[in-house]
Write an enzyme that holds these catalytic residues in place. Structure first.
Site, short mmCIF file in Angstrom:
data_model
loop_
_atom_site.label_atom_id
_atom_site.label_comp_id
_atom_site.label_asym_id
_atom_site.label_seq_id
_atom_site.Cartn_x
_atom_site.Cartn_y
_atom_site.Cartn_z
N PHE A 64 -38.07 -22.07 19.45
CA PHE A 64 -39.20 -22.65 18.55
C PHE A 64 -39.88 -21.86 17.80
O PHE A 64 -40.60 -20.70 18.26
CB PHE A 64 -40.10 -23.50 19.51
N ARG B 251 -33.43 -36.62 14.91
CA ARG B 251 -33.91 -36.40 16.16
C ARG B 251 -34.54 -37.75 16.86
O ARG B 251 -35.16 -38.29 16.30
CB ARG B 251 -34.94 -35.22 16.38
N ASP C 89 -40.58 -21.74 27.89
CA ASP C 89 -41.41 -22.67 27.17
C ASP C 89 -40.89 -24.02 27.57
O ASP C 89 -39.53 -24.26 27.28
CB ASP C 89 -41.26 -22.64 25.61
N TYR D 238 -48.91 -32.91 25.12
CA TYR D 238 -48.93 -34.33 24.34
C TYR D 238 -47.29 -34.76 24.02
O TYR D 238 -47.35 -35.70 23.29
CB TYR D 238 -49.45 -34.01 22.85
N LYS D 239 -46.40 -34.12 24.57
CA LYS D 239 -45.17 -34.72 24.38
C LYS D 239 -44.97 -35.87 25.47
O LYS D 239 -45.24 -36.73 25.43
CB LYS D 239 -44.04 -33.75 24.28
C1 LIG Z 1 -43.83 -28.85 20.57
C2 LIG Z 1 -43.60 -27.15 21.13
C3 LIG Z 1 -44.79 -26.33 20.95
C4 LIG Z 1 -46.18 -26.42 20.40
O1 LIG Z 1 -47.01 -25.52 20.24
P1 LIG Z 1 -48.60 -25.91 20.01
O2 LIG Z 1 -49.00 -24.70 20.33
O3 LIG Z 1 -48.89 -27.08 20.96
O4 LIG Z 1 -48.51 -26.42 18.67
C5 LIG Z 1 -44.51 -25.26 21.59
N1 LIG Z 1 -43.01 -24.66 21.97
C6 LIG Z 1 -42.19 -25.58 21.89
C7 LIG Z 1 -40.72 -25.17 22.19
C8 LIG Z 1 -42.33 -26.84 21.38
O5 LIG Z 1 -41.31 -27.70 21.03
#
Ligand SMILES: *Cc1c(COP(=O)(O)O)cnc(C)c1O
Length: 415
Positions: free
Chosen positions: A130, A374, A200, A225-226
């Site tokens: 990511f 997705r 992560d 938030y996911k």
């Molecule tokens: C959604 C996501 C993030 C989000 O990071 P934020 O700091 O909350 O914007 C980080 N890593 C991965 C792999 C994600 O899917």
């Protein structure tokens, strides 16, 4: 799911009728007429959250004012939410901190991890990770001057674990394809090479059970938030294995991570354990919402959620193959449910416009560049008939060429 013959909507209805988690949907405020396949990006709103946030705003903030830090337990909120997150990821409550964003937590733990491996200056990751994880590593590399971010393809990670690698930085469930990394095996490989592993868990926590303790993971971060339903921009979490507690230093040494913030000492002294990962004042409204969100997952039980999630994605894949064979979609996710997270991704050259046409029909998924449609299947509130209805809509979008409409071509800022 019937293993032979054509699937019908009645099959999906039968699966809903047999679903032991079906009643949990009632705990969420979902708009009518929408099939919500984006809970992997922004979890739905729990009914309880709407009530609770109102109470915190009006009674705790409005009436009790600053007394609430003690009287209403605001100061304990980060640790309380951490205690709910911990069992979902195979951690002890005292190994998890809830604070800041995932990106900021990557910064803190990557910097901390590098300091635990003096003499090694490489952060190893994969090209498909990511972007925020890679961007944060690039920023840290510029700040420190002598740190290299080394990116290799997924299949070359083990071979790239040389004796200069300090930290292996990976995302457990790939955000594009949903493919799951072998967390235990790669952590072991990192340790064999003398490196630490930083995971992560953004697309794992709340959907895929993780056993950080059993895998002897060192460090991890994840998103609120996911699948944890904490609301837009919810605080994130950070995990530090107990064996690193006394040695781990955070570069963001703020007063809330101090051993005694209200002593107002001139000199920074870290709090014991993961409490040092707090930096500034906790965002109370967001934490109150996150607490309600994580409770929905904790009540359902992560093992049952995983079983339902695999059944949902399996049904969706089977239906796409049954109903949409003629339209040129390729499965971007692993075919075996055990090897993918709670999402199914398809590739198609017109992916962006097709996703927009689906959204116009009330089937909300998302597009990921360059060619991915997705679909996230949050098992807490999705039905098997939702999978059926989504594929029926996809078929109509393709048959009627709805994606060709001009309004579906323009890219919005957020995709
Ligand atoms: C959604 C996501 C993030 C989000 O990071 P934020 O700091 O909350 O914007 C980080 N890593 C991965 C792999 C994600 O899917």
């Amino acid at each position: 799911m019937p293993s032979t013959g054509r699937l019908t909507r009645a099959d999906a209805e039968a699966m809903d009728a047999a679903d032991e988690l079906a009643l949990l949907r009632g705990e969420f405020l979902l708009p009518g007429g929408i099939v919500y396949l984006d809970g992997n990006s922004l979890g739905a709103l729990p009914r309880r959250t709407a009530e609770r946030v109102r109470e915190v705003v009006e009674r705790e903030w409005g009436r009790d004012l600053i007394r609430s830090w003690n009287a209403n337990g605001w100061i304990d909120l980060p640790a309380r939410v951490a205690g709910l997150v911990a069992p979902l990821i195979g951690a002890s409550a005292d190994e998890v901190a809830v604070a800041d964003s995932t990106s900021v937590n990557v910064f803190k733990l990557l910097a901390g991890g590098l300091r635990l491996r003096p003499g090694r200056r490489v952060v190893l990751s994969e090209e498909a990770n990511f972007p925020t994880d890679l961007y944060v590593a690039q920023g840290l590399s510029r700040l420190l001057g002598d740190v290299e971010l080394r990116l290799v393809p997924r299949g070359s990670l083990r071979a790239a674990l040389g004796n200069d690698v300090a930290v292996l930085l990976l995302t457990h469930v790939d955000f594009r394809t949903g493919e799951i990394h072998d967390l235990a095996g790669l952590t072991r490989a990192a340790h064999d090479a003398g490196a630490l592993a930083l995971w992560d868990l953004a697309h794992s926590a709340g959907a895929v059970p993780v056993d950080l303790g059993g895998c002897e993971a060192d460090l991890a971060v994840g998103c609120g938030y996911k699948y944890l339903n904490g609301g837009p921009g919810a605080p994130a979490f950070a995990f530090v294995a107990r064996r690193w507690h006394s040695a781990l230093e955070t570069p963001l040494s703020g007063w809330m991570g101090h051993a005694s913030p209200f002593a107002f000492d001139t000199r920074y002294e870290p709090a014991g354990g993961v409490a040092r990962l707090l930096c500034g004042t906790p965002p109370v409204l967001s934490l109150a919402a996150l607490e309600c969100g994580v409770e929905t997952v904790a009540r359902a039980g992560i093992e049952g959620l995983r079983r339902k999630s695999m059944a949902l994605t399996q049904l969706f894949v089977a239906l796409v193959e049954q109903e949409c064979r003629a339209f040129g979609f390729a499965l971007a996710s692993p075919r075996e449910a055990e090897r993918r997270g709670s999402q199914v991704s398809l590739r198609h050259p017109k992916a962006y416009a097709i996703v927009q046409a689906l959204i116009a029909r009330g089937v909300v998924g998302d597009f990921r560049t360059p060619d991915i449609l997705r679909f996230g299947f949050a098992p807490l509130y999705l039905r098997f008939t939702d999978a059926w209805d989504a594929v029926a809509a996809l078929r109509e979008v393709m048959e009627n060429r709805e994606w060709q409409r001009p309004e579906h071509q323009a890219r919005a800022r957020v995709t």
